[in-house]
Design a protein around this motif. Structure first.
Motif, PDB file in Angstrom:
ATOM      1  N   LEU A 177      64.794   4.082   4.321  1.00 41.62           N
ATOM      2  CA  LEU A 177      63.983   2.646   3.921  1.00 41.62           C
ATOM      3  C   LEU A 177      64.974   2.473   2.172  1.00 41.62           C
ATOM      4  O   LEU A 177      65.516   1.287   2.033  1.00 41.62           O
ATOM      5  N   ILE A 178      64.566   3.312   1.304  1.00 40.08           N
ATOM      6  CA  ILE A 178      65.375   3.059  -0.199  1.00 40.08           C
ATOM      7  C   ILE A 178      66.857   3.777   0.541  1.00 40.08           C
ATOM      8  O   ILE A 178      67.140   2.330  -0.259  1.00 40.08           O
ATOM      9  N   GLY A 179      67.304   4.271   1.140  1.00 38.01           N
ATOM     10  CA  GLY A 179      68.452   4.538   1.178  1.00 38.01           C
ATOM     11  C   GLY A 179      68.944   3.392   1.510  1.00 38.01           C
ATOM     12  O   GLY A 179      69.967   2.865   1.262  1.00 38.01           O
ATOM     13  N   MET A 180      68.283   2.260   2.744  1.00 40.44           N
ATOM     14  CA  MET A 180      69.242   1.015   3.127  1.00 40.44           C
ATOM     15  C   MET A 180      68.841  -0.102   2.266  1.00 40.44           C
ATOM     16  O   MET A 180      69.871  -0.458   2.241  1.00 40.44           O
ATOM     17  N   THR A 181      67.758  -0.158   1.909  1.00 43.21           N
ATOM     18  CA  THR A 181      67.749  -1.278   0.579  1.00 43.21           C
ATOM     19  C   THR A 181      68.886  -0.912  -0.677  1.00 43.21           C
ATOM     20  O   THR A 181      69.451  -2.083  -0.669  1.00 43.21           O
ATOM     21  N   TRP A 182      68.969   0.349  -1.073  1.00 46.39           N
ATOM     22  CA  TRP A 182      70.184   0.733  -2.140  1.00 46.39           C
ATOM     23  C   TRP A 182      71.265   0.331  -1.973  1.00 46.39           C
ATOM     24  O   TRP A 182      72.059  -0.384  -2.667  1.00 46.39           O
ATOM     25  N   VAL A 206      73.390   6.996  -6.002  1.00 49.93           N
ATOM     26  CA  VAL A 206      72.730   7.800  -5.715  1.00 49.93           C
ATOM     27  C   VAL A 206      71.783   8.085  -6.090  1.00 49.93           C
ATOM     28  O   VAL A 206      69.666   8.134  -5.824  1.00 49.93           O
ATOM     29  N   VAL A 207      71.778   9.018  -7.560  1.00 52.33           N
ATOM     30  CA  VAL A 207      70.478   9.670  -7.972  1.00 52.33           C
ATOM     31  C   VAL A 207      70.035   7.983  -8.688  1.00 52.33           C
ATOM     32  O   VAL A 207      68.679   8.277  -9.310  1.00 52.33           O
ATOM     33  N   LEU A 208      70.584   6.894  -9.346  1.00 56.80           N
ATOM     34  CA  LEU A 208      69.618   5.934  -9.655  1.00 56.80           C
ATOM     35  C   LEU A 208      68.524   5.834  -8.601  1.00 56.80           C
ATOM     36  O   LEU A 208      67.318   5.695  -9.121  1.00 56.80           O
TER      37      LEU A 208
END
Lengths: 298, 278
Positions: free
Chosen positions: A122-127, A165-167
């Motif tokens: 979910l984090i991946g999709m949102t960012w 992605v690090v952020l």
């Protein structure tokens, strides 16, 4: 204590732990040994009859593979930069929280620690959406602040993909350090600070000579576990960039996942995972030795 | 530390706290805000920072045009089954480590800690082949077995810590009343550490709910997909409808965010023992 024969009593703890051993043995230890075995074989999912022992063949191919070396470099950048930023920000947050009560503190903590509960995908999709090249909010904010004049394709450019992605990973990991370090800070006896105050020590001196030394065990354990965890966390990268563009955000964990998932090359994928596993074991041992962890408690 | 602070120090602290609050909440705010924006607003040069024309259309679309309900049900089933089994295993394992002195106790603790350093991706290929032999590929049972295994070590550590906090006298009183050990654990000790049990259940539930790698590798049937697998397929199928994505993301997040907010302070006790993953 219940009256049982001594021999039976001696077996009770083993009996109670047996389900734990059973699961860990069957689904962690056995697969680990299988991975080591497969790494010495030519083994493609769709060619089961071509399976053969090839010794160190997979490893030789791995060390000749330019993507592997790129992934090694990226794994170091990914792990180290995520860790440093997560740790620094987590430490600052823990110190801010530890500096006394304020109105609404329980609610504040629940909200500020919330990212920790968000699943990686979910984090991946949102960012990924926030980093969107055309309609993403990060581009909009940077343009409004006049830092950039044109939208940037953060996730599609080799120079920015990994850092973006690090952020997202930093956002995810700050609460972990804040929570563990805060717990460590709260365990420091208040008398030590009082004594320091009486002797006229400045708060900077108190931080370096009281807080940090007493926090050291917490810092060591949380850093060690976090490094291993970040190095093994493919979810964000897989969702946001799939290791691209041109493998510039490929790390070992995403590379293992993708060679297993997309090319179905079991032998090669197992070889990669053994390399990552050994690297992490070496790191953990060196880290424990260098920091002297466990000696002061023993 | 309670000290007198200057106005400047207090202002600095307030600004620092404000920064962390905005940093933590902005992406979540953006996720929820996006889910309520109509498409024409999402795909325009003008980016709005508050709802101008809020709509539930994306939620309706997710529920009607996709199998999100099925994914939700599967995630719920896998996560609850794993959480319950792990809890029972961890109660006994944690009790043994907290209350008994036995040969191999120290080694068991070390072994459990060592599993926390284990790269999950190492397991992917071997488990794939192992599961295909035992017909566990493409089943929820297979996923549940993995989630149980991955979460046992930390859960045992958590429960061990909670048991150590319950006075032995409480248990001894139960033995005098004629309970055997199992009865004493279930009737006396377990109720006394209810918060710890809730924390363990929620921790495993959230971890299983969040797991992506094994779910993507092992599940193919539309009817068996869990939320991460289903959502990843969204991207290809619906040509990145960000409104729908964020609506689905919000729905997947809300239940565990609520649970997590509730147990967060109990987890801190477990974390101080230094055995944590994620």
């Amino acid at each position: 204590m219940p009256k049982n024969s001594r021999a039976v009593r001696r077996l009770v703890p083993y009996f109670m732990l047996s389900p734990s051993y059973l699961f860990i043995g069957a689904l962690m230890l056995v697969p680990l040994l299988m991975a080591i075995l497969y790494s010495t074989q030519y083994y493609m999912i769709f060619e089961p009859f071509n399976r053969a022992f090839i010794g160190l063949g997979n490893y030789l191919n791995i060390f000749k593979d330019p993507v592997f070396w790129l992934a090694v470099k990226n794994t170091l950048v990914w792990t180290f930069s995520s860790l440093v930023l997560q740790f620094t920000l987590g430490m600052i947050l823990a110190l801010l929280l530890n500096a006394g009560p304020f109105f609404g503190k329980p609610l504040y903590q629940a909200l500020v620690f919330l990212p920790w509960a968000v699943p990686g995908f979910l984090i991946g999709m949102t960012w990924k959406w926030m980093f969107n090249a055309q309609f993403g909010v990060i581009n909009d904010l940077l343009i409004r602040a006049q830092i950039i004049s044109q939208p940037i394709g953060f996730l599609s450019m080799p120079s920015t993909a990994l850092l973006s992605v690090v952020l997202a990973n930093v956002w995810f990991g700050v609460p972990f350090f804040a929570i563990t370090l805060l717990a460590g800070l709260q365990a420091i006896p208040y008398e030590l600070y009082e004594a320091g105050n009486i002797e006229g020590a400045s708060s900077t001196r108190l931080f370096w000579h009281v807080t940090l030394p007493l926090l050291k065990p917490t810092m060591i354990v949380s850093t060690l576990l976090r490094v291993i965890w970040i190095a093994n966390f493919p979810d964000l990268i897989y969702i946001m960039t799939e290791g691209g563009p041109a493998d510039t955000s490929q790390t070992l964990s995403t590379y293992i996942f993708l060679t297993g998932y997309k090319s179905l090359n079991i032998g090669y994928s197992a070889g990669l995972s053994v390399v990552l596993f050994l690297a992490l074991v070496v790191f953990a041992v060196a880290f424990i030795k260098l920091t002297g962890f466990g000696r002061e408690e023993a | 530390m309670i000290q007198r602070r200057s106005i400047r120090q207090r202002l600095g602290r307030a600004l620092g706290l404000l920064f962390f609050l905005c940093f933590a909440l902005f992406p979540l705010y953006w996720m929820v805000l996006t889910s309520f924006k109509p498409d024409r607003e999402l795909f325009s040069e003008q980016v709005n920072y508050w709802p101008v024309h809020p709509t539930f259309q994306h939620y309706v679309d997710v529920l009607q045009r996709t199998a999100f309900g099925v994914y939700l049900r599967n995630s719920l089933a896998a996560a609850s089954a794993a959480a319950l089994v792990v809890l029972i295993i961890a109660i006994f394992g944690g009790y043994a480590l907290a209350r008994f002195k036995f040969r191999g106790r120290q080694m068991s603790l070390m072994a459990l800690l060592a599993t926390q350093m284990f790269p999950g991706v190492v397991l992917v290929a071997p488990l794939y082949l192992l599961f295909s032999k035992f017909h566990l590929l493409n089943t929820l049972l297979g996923l549940i077995l993995i989630y149980i295994t991955l979460n046992i070590p930390f859960a045992v550590f958590l429960m061990r810590g909670y048991f150590a906090d319950v006075p032995v006298e409480l248990e001894e009183a139960a033995y005098i009343d004629g309970c055997n050990r199992i009865e004493a654990i279930w009737r006396i000790v377990v109720p006394a550490l209810w918060p710890g049990i809730v924390a363990t259940i929620v921790f495993v539930f959230v971890a299983a709910w969040s797991e992506m790698v094994f779910a993507v590798m092992f599940i193919n049937d539309e009817g068996l997909k869990t939320i991460p697998v289903g959502l990843i397929m969204f991207v290809s199928k619906f040509n990145v409808s960000w409104g729908m994505m964020m609506a689905a993301t919000t729905m997947a997040l809300v239940p565990i965010a609520v649970l997590f907010g509730y147990i967060q302070r109990y987890l801190v006790q477990g974390l101080t023992m230094g055995a944590v993953k994620g």
